[in-house]
Structure formats: structure tokens, C-alpha cells
Scaffold this motif. Sequence first.
Motif, short mmCIF file in Angstrom:
data_model
loop_
_atom_site.label_atom_id
_atom_site.label_comp_id
_atom_site.label_asym_id
_atom_site.label_seq_id
_atom_site.Cartn_x
_atom_site.Cartn_y
_atom_site.Cartn_z
N ALA A 24 0.84 -1.20 0.00
CA ALA A 24 0.00 0.00 0.00
C ALA A 24 0.87 1.25 0.00
O ALA A 24 0.61 2.20 -0.75
CB ALA A 24 -0.94 -0.01 1.21
N ALA A 149 -3.31 2.80 6.09
CA ALA A 149 -4.40 3.62 5.57
C ALA A 149 -4.55 4.90 6.37
O ALA A 149 -4.86 5.97 5.80
CB ALA A 149 -5.70 2.83 5.57
N VAL A 154 -3.18 3.33 0.66
CA VAL A 154 -4.13 2.24 0.45
C VAL A 154 -3.65 1.38 -0.71
O VAL A 154 -2.91 1.82 -1.59
CB VAL A 154 -5.55 2.77 0.16
CG1 VAL A 154 -6.09 3.52 1.37
CG2 VAL A 154 -5.57 3.66 -1.07
#
Length: 338
Positions: A24, A149, A154
Motif C-alpha cells: 500500500a 491507511a 491504500v
Amino acid sequence: MRRVLVARLDSMGDVLVSGPAVRAVAAAAEVVLLAGPQGAAAARLLPGVAEVRVLAAPWITPTDRPVDGALVAEVARTVAETGVQEAVVLTSFHQSPLPLALLLRLAGVRRITGASVDAAGGLLDVRLIPGEDLPEELPEPLRALRIAAAAGFVLPEGDDARLAAELPERPLAAGIDPYVVVHPGAAVPARAYPAERCAEVVELLADRGHRVLVTGGPDERALTARVAGAAGIDLGGVLALAELGAVLRDADVVIVGNTGPAHLAAAAGTPVVSLFAPVVPAERWAPWGVPVELLGDQEAACRGSRARVCPIAGHPCLASVSPEAVVEAADRLVGAAA
């Protein structure tokens, strides 16, 4: 592209379950992964890692290293040499990001994200509070993804959040496909299936026509030789971590306790028979993202104790699992994948 330090300072399995969070971050930045000595080899297998740095952190894993000016200087040197200005500190529920956050702040890192029960003051710019805005029972890969996050990172569309590892070809086991892997050892004794039961599993698998490879580290050669016996192929101490991952990847199924190679098997995409002692919660630490047969008494008296040595005579949470049950679980997974 900016560089972001992602820290995961404990063991091989802990680093592997942080892989989705690393990806991410890597979708928007170059990742410098700060790992402990026990997790560095796994860090080098993770997709999305531009650079690996190693730090022995005495607040995370046992080490003779003192907390002193040399430690402060080492972190400062890492920050200066890598050029990171932001950090995402990944921890499990029982760990604190604050000691590392303090050292990173002293080194000039401008933005730090972590999950902390304790008030963080100016040490964390983004703080998740476990039990409030971070659920307590999340599987470890999802916990790490939540922390990433919160920092603004993300997974890209199409990433299924499974574990992954970049693994080599597999020359050592070539020519003996198909096969099953039994990995009898564990870093923590309380999480190991009894060796004599493992040996029976190998014999039963061989009797049912399976080729069986027995794997283990350099310090587990006596164990793997005992477990392999005459029925299995002993690879104890033979494989580096990446080679082990390749062997696990090409297995039909892996039989293993709650230890790093269970997560390596999951990162390789292989079904796992998980002989899981409940000293830590299976909902957090069972192999992630692959078919799993979870065995072991999850309601045993040792549940949630985080014991390193079994506190119950006879190790009943795992000793109660018969070798026949292990082999039947393995055959179910093999059959489901056929």
C-alpha cells in the motif's frame, strides 16, 4: 517519488504479514523497510521494498544491546542516509510504536503514524487507538493495512491484500514433484507439535503415497532428521529463507505450527495445515489468504497466555491432535486444490 520508512522490527513472520501494508505504501512512495535482525531476510522478499535497513531494537526483541547514544545515532544515520521524511510504524497489539517514534523524531522525521494505547503527545502525527478506532481482533495483515491507511496509503485497485513474496526457482527439490512439506520446528517451544507426532505424520503420509519433505533451520537438523526418519526427505539446515519459500510454494500442502514458515507458505500461496497453539489468538495469527485447516484446542487453558514454554503439563492443546487427524486435514486440502 518520496521515500517512506516502514518499520516492522520483530520476526520473519511478522514482517511477512506486513506485506500488504508495505505494498500500500509502495503504491505511492519508495519504501525503506526497517526490520529487525530476525526479520531482515523476509523483508528482502517483499514486493514493493526499495531498500532494507536493519535495527536491533531492545524494546521489541531480546538483545544484549543497550539503549544509549549509539542507538540514537544509528537511527539518525539511517534517516539521513535514506532521506526519509515520513514513517509508518507497524506493531502488533502488545507492542508500542513510541520508542521508535521518539528516535525517529529526534532524527528529524516530520510525519509519523502508528497505533498506540498510550498517549503519544508529539511523537505520533497520526495515532490509531487500539480498541477504539482500531479493532482488537483484526488479523495481523489487516491491522497493518489499517495503520498504513491512516497514514494515507491504500492498496491499489486489483490488489487482493494477500501475502506475497518474491521467490527464486527451486533447484533443490526438482524432480520429486508432487510433495508435501512438514515443518516441525517453531521459534517458540509452546507452539510446536510434538516431534514424535510429527514423525508419525511423515510415516502416515508416506504410507498414503505422498512424498514428504521435512524442513527446518540450521539449528533444527537433529529435529528434522528425527522427524524425517526413513520415510521423509530431510532438508533441515539446507535451505536459505528464499529457497525455503520456493520449496513451500511448490508443495501440495504445508503442515506447520504457528511460526514464521506458516506465513511464508501463505505468502507462497500454498494451503496450510496449521497446528495452532492458542497462546496467541488464531483470528489474528492464522495463515492469511490461503486455504487453511486449523488444528489444536483453541479453548485450552493456555489460551491467550503468550507463553513461550507450555504452562500445561503434556502440552494438551497440540498433543491432543492425532497424526491421523493431521494427515486427513492435509488430504482434504490436497483434494480441494485438485
